[in-house]
Design a protein around this motif. Structure first.
Motif, PDB file in Angstrom:
ATOM      1  N   ASP A  31      22.264 -14.451 -33.711  1.00  0.00           N
ATOM      2  CA  ASP A  31      23.082 -15.482 -33.059  1.00  0.00           C
ATOM      3  C   ASP A  31      22.561 -15.789 -31.660  1.00  0.00           C
ATOM      4  O   ASP A  31      22.443 -16.948 -31.274  1.00  0.00           O
ATOM      5  CB  ASP A  31      24.541 -15.038 -32.954  1.00  0.00           C
ATOM      6  CG  ASP A  31      25.281 -15.056 -34.275  1.00  0.00           C
ATOM      7  OD1 ASP A  31      24.718 -15.558 -35.281  1.00  0.00           O
ATOM      8  OD2 ASP A  31      26.426 -14.557 -34.308  1.00  0.00           O
ATOM      9  N   TYR A  35      20.927 -19.261 -30.410  1.00  0.00           N
ATOM     10  CA  TYR A  35      21.500 -19.973 -29.267  1.00  0.00           C
ATOM     11  C   TYR A  35      20.431 -20.232 -28.200  1.00  0.00           C
ATOM     12  O   TYR A  35      20.288 -21.350 -27.711  1.00  0.00           O
ATOM     13  CB  TYR A  35      22.665 -19.195 -28.660  1.00  0.00           C
ATOM     14  CG  TYR A  35      23.099 -19.778 -27.338  1.00  0.00           C
ATOM     15  CD1 TYR A  35      23.882 -20.923 -27.288  1.00  0.00           C
ATOM     16  CD2 TYR A  35      22.672 -19.220 -26.138  1.00  0.00           C
ATOM     17  CE1 TYR A  35      24.244 -21.488 -26.073  1.00  0.00           C
ATOM     18  CE2 TYR A  35      23.035 -19.766 -24.924  1.00  0.00           C
ATOM     19  CZ  TYR A  35      23.814 -20.909 -24.899  1.00  0.00           C
ATOM     20  OH  TYR A  35      24.158 -21.473 -23.698  1.00  0.00           O
ATOM     21  N   ARG A  39      20.042 -24.101 -27.918  1.00  0.00           N
ATOM     22  CA  ARG A  39      20.887 -24.704 -26.879  1.00  0.00           C
ATOM     23  C   ARG A  39      20.729 -24.081 -25.505  1.00  0.00           C
ATOM     24  O   ARG A  39      21.234 -24.615 -24.528  1.00  0.00           O
ATOM     25  CB  ARG A  39      22.355 -24.591 -27.296  1.00  0.00           C
ATOM     26  CG  ARG A  39      22.668 -25.433 -28.501  1.00  0.00           C
ATOM     27  CD  ARG A  39      24.100 -25.428 -28.952  1.00  0.00           C
ATOM     28  NE  ARG A  39      25.096 -24.873 -28.093  1.00  0.00           N
ATOM     29  CZ  ARG A  39      26.195 -24.284 -28.520  1.00  0.00           C
ATOM     30  NH1 ARG A  39      26.423 -24.158 -29.789  1.00  0.00           N
ATOM     31  NH2 ARG A  39      27.091 -23.830 -27.674  1.00  0.00           N
ATOM     32  N   TYR A 115      29.977 -20.973 -25.577  1.00  0.00           N
ATOM     33  CA  TYR A 115      29.356 -20.159 -26.619  1.00  0.00           C
ATOM     34  C   TYR A 115      28.501 -19.052 -26.012  1.00  0.00           C
ATOM     35  O   TYR A 115      28.469 -17.938 -26.524  1.00  0.00           O
ATOM     36  CB  TYR A 115      28.524 -20.997 -27.591  1.00  0.00           C
ATOM     37  CG  TYR A 115      28.139 -20.176 -28.810  1.00  0.00           C
ATOM     38  CD1 TYR A 115      29.087 -19.889 -29.783  1.00  0.00           C
ATOM     39  CD2 TYR A 115      26.866 -19.643 -28.950  1.00  0.00           C
ATOM     40  CE1 TYR A 115      28.776 -19.096 -30.882  1.00  0.00           C
ATOM     41  CE2 TYR A 115      26.544 -18.853 -30.044  1.00  0.00           C
ATOM     42  CZ  TYR A 115      27.501 -18.593 -31.006  1.00  0.00           C
ATOM     43  OH  TYR A 115      27.188 -17.799 -32.081  1.00  0.00           O
ATOM     44  N   PHE A 116      27.850 -19.357 -24.910  1.00  0.00           N
ATOM     45  CA  PHE A 116      27.066 -18.327 -24.242  1.00  0.00           C
ATOM     46  C   PHE A 116      27.975 -17.201 -23.775  1.00  0.00           C
ATOM     47  O   PHE A 116      27.663 -16.028 -23.939  1.00  0.00           O
ATOM     48  CB  PHE A 116      26.292 -18.910 -23.062  1.00  0.00           C
ATOM     49  CG  PHE A 116      25.553 -17.870 -22.285  1.00  0.00           C
ATOM     50  CD1 PHE A 116      24.442 -17.257 -22.823  1.00  0.00           C
ATOM     51  CD2 PHE A 116      25.987 -17.484 -21.036  1.00  0.00           C
ATOM     52  CE1 PHE A 116      23.760 -16.269 -22.118  1.00  0.00           C
ATOM     53  CE2 PHE A 116      25.317 -16.502 -20.329  1.00  0.00           C
ATOM     54  CZ  PHE A 116      24.206 -15.893 -20.872  1.00  0.00           C
TER      55      PHE A 116
END
Length: 142
Positions: A31, A35, A39, A115-116
């Motif tokens: 994940d 990421y 992004r 999300y980070f």
């Protein structure tokens, strides 16, 4: 050590290596990699300049946490397989729970992309759980 006690100790050591911890770590590594590859650069560019250093520092924390956990798991597997002696693992391969840089500063949740931050919190929670496993296996540090 008597054979029955040795077998009991080996069984308890195998119980401490939980496949679910390995799978969770691997999933979180994937994940985080996804990421950062998809992004991460965009999010880094869109946050304020004053927070870019914080973002980079927290990205490093996530990476250190996850690689440390995976290394710890691999050592536990090696101990269970008889490839590394338990005493050697205890003296050389413990999870480092003394490094305060592994804990993010308070109050930065709103400053980083959602999300980070979610990845950071997940990695911190996993690290704390594995640190408890480390203490169960090797005992409390003095």
């Amino acid at each position: 050590m008597r054979p029955a006690a040795r077998a009991e100790k080996q069984a308890s050591q195998q119980m401490l290596f939980l496949p679910s911890v390995f799978n969770e770590t691997l999933t979180l590594l994937f994940d985080a990699h996804h990421y950062f590859q998809s992004r991460g650069a965009e999010d880094h560019a869109t946050i304020g300049k004053e927070y870019q250093r914080l973002y980079t520092t927290e990205m490093s924390r996530v990476t250190v946490r996850l690689t440390s956990i995976m290394a710890w798991i691999m050592v536990r597997r090696a101990v269970t397989a008889g490839e590394i002696d338990e005493e050697k693992a205890a003296e050389s391969y413990r999870l480092d729970t003394t490094d305060m840089s592994l804990t993010a500063p308070e109050g930065i949740t709103d400053m980083l992309p959602y999300y980070f931050w979610h990845l950071s919190e997940r990695s911190q929670g996993l690290y704390e759980r594995v640190a408890r496993l480390d203490e169960m296996v090797y005992g409390t540090r003095h």
